[in-house]
Design an enzyme around this catalytic site. Structure first.
Site: not given
Length: 264
Positions: A40, A110, A151
Site C-alpha cells: 500500500e 479501497k 490493508c
C-alpha cells in the site's frame, strides 16, 4: 505460478521509493516470479503536507509501473497510490494491475477506510482525505482469478467471501499495517481469510518507521488455502517468493468442501 511479495519502507522521497520498488521488481523477475505484489502507498508514505499531487489511473505512477511490467515481462500489482478522487478534498486509495505487456488490466479502490481512535496510541481518520471505493474486483492474472483488496479491508471477511464466490482463487492484500495491531492480528487474519475462503493469500506490507510517527509491521507473506505460511519476508526491505499450486487448491476444496457447503 510463482509469486513474489515486495516489502518496502516507503517514506517522503517519492523518487527513491520508486527506485527501490523497481529494484525489488527486478529481483522478483530474476527469481522467476510471474506476479510481483507491492505494498500500500508504495510511492509515498509520509506527511500529508508534502504528499505528491493525486493522479489519474493513467498518470505518472501508472506509466512507471506499466513500463516496469513490460520491461521485466511480469505481472505487476502496484500496491496502491493516491488516485484523484471525487472532489478536491478526497483521493481514492487505488490498486493497479499491469500485464507483462504493460497494459493496465484491473483497478481497485479501497472500500473500507481506517478510522481508528485508540487513546494514547493511535489516532487516524483515513476518511478525512480518502473516499471509499464501491466495487469488488476479481482480476484475471496469468489465467488465475485474483480478488483485490487493500490493508484495512482485511478485517471485513464479507468482502473476501464475496470475492471467493465470484471465482477468486487467490486473494491479494497490499498493506501498511500498523505495528501495534500487526504483531497480534496480521498473520491471524491473513490465515483466516485463506482458510475460510480456500484461497491462496498474497500479502505485501510496508516495514519500519514512517513520518509522522508511524511504524509498519511488515512480515509480508504468502499463505496457501490450508492456512500454511509458504513464505514470509524478514524485517527488512526485501522480497519473498512462493509457488502457488492450483491442483492443491482444487484438492483442498474437494476434500473439505466448506466453500461449496455454505448456506448463507
Amino acid at each position: 505460478m510463482r509469486v513474489a511479495v515486495c516489502q518496502l519502507n516507503s517514506r517522503e522521497d517519492r523518487d527513491q521509493n520508486l527506485r527501490v520498488a523497481r529494484d525489488l521488481l527486478e529481483r522478483a523477475a530474476g527469481a522467476g516470479a510471474e506476479l510481483a505484489v507491492l505494498p500500500e502507498y508504495v510511492d509515498y508514505l509520509g506527511p500529508g503536507k508534502t504528499a505528491p499531487k493525486p493522479e489519474s489511473a493513467d498518470g505518472e505512477f501508472a506509466q512507471f509501473f506499466g513500463r516496469a511490467a513490460r520491461e521485466l515481462g511480469i505481472w505487476v500489482h502496484a500496491g496502491s497510490f493516491h488516485e484523484s478522487g471525487p472532489d478536491d478534498e478526497h483521493t481514492y486509495n487505488t490498486s493497479l494491475v499491469f500485464s507483462p505487456q504493460g497494459e493496465l488490466t484491473a483497478t481497485y479502490r479501497k472500500i473500507h477506510l481506517y478510522d481508528v481512535e485508540i487513546a494514547g496510541r493511535v489516532s487516524y481518520q483515513e476518511s478525512r482525505s480518502v473516499a471509499p471505493g464501491a466495487e469488488t474486483v476479481v482480476a484475471e492474472i496469468a489465467g488465475v482469478p485474483v480478488g483485490l483488496s487493500i490493508c484495512y479491508d482485511l478485517r471485513f471477511p464479507e468482502l473476501y467471501r464475496r470475492l471467493a464466490i465470484a471465482g477468486a482463487r487467490v486473494l491479494v492484500v497490499p498493506a501498511a499495517f500498523m505495528m501495534h495491531t500487526g504483531r497480534d492480528h496480521w498473520e491471524v487474519l491473513l490465515r483466516a481469510r485463506a482458510i475460510e475462503n480456500q484461497c491462496y493469500v498474497i500479502a505485501a506490507g510496508q516495514i519500519g518507521d514512517h513520518e509522522p510517527s508511524r511504524t509498519c509491521f511488515g512480515r509480508s507473506m504468502v499463505i496457501d488455502p490450508w492456512g500454511t505460511v509458504l513464505a514470509q519476508a524478514p524485517d527488512d526491505i526485501t522480497i519473498a517468493t512462493a509457488d502457488l499450486d492450483m491442483p492443491r487448491l482444487d484438492r483442498i476444496r474437494a476434500e473439505l468442501p466448506s466453500l461449496a457447503n455454505r448456506r448463507l
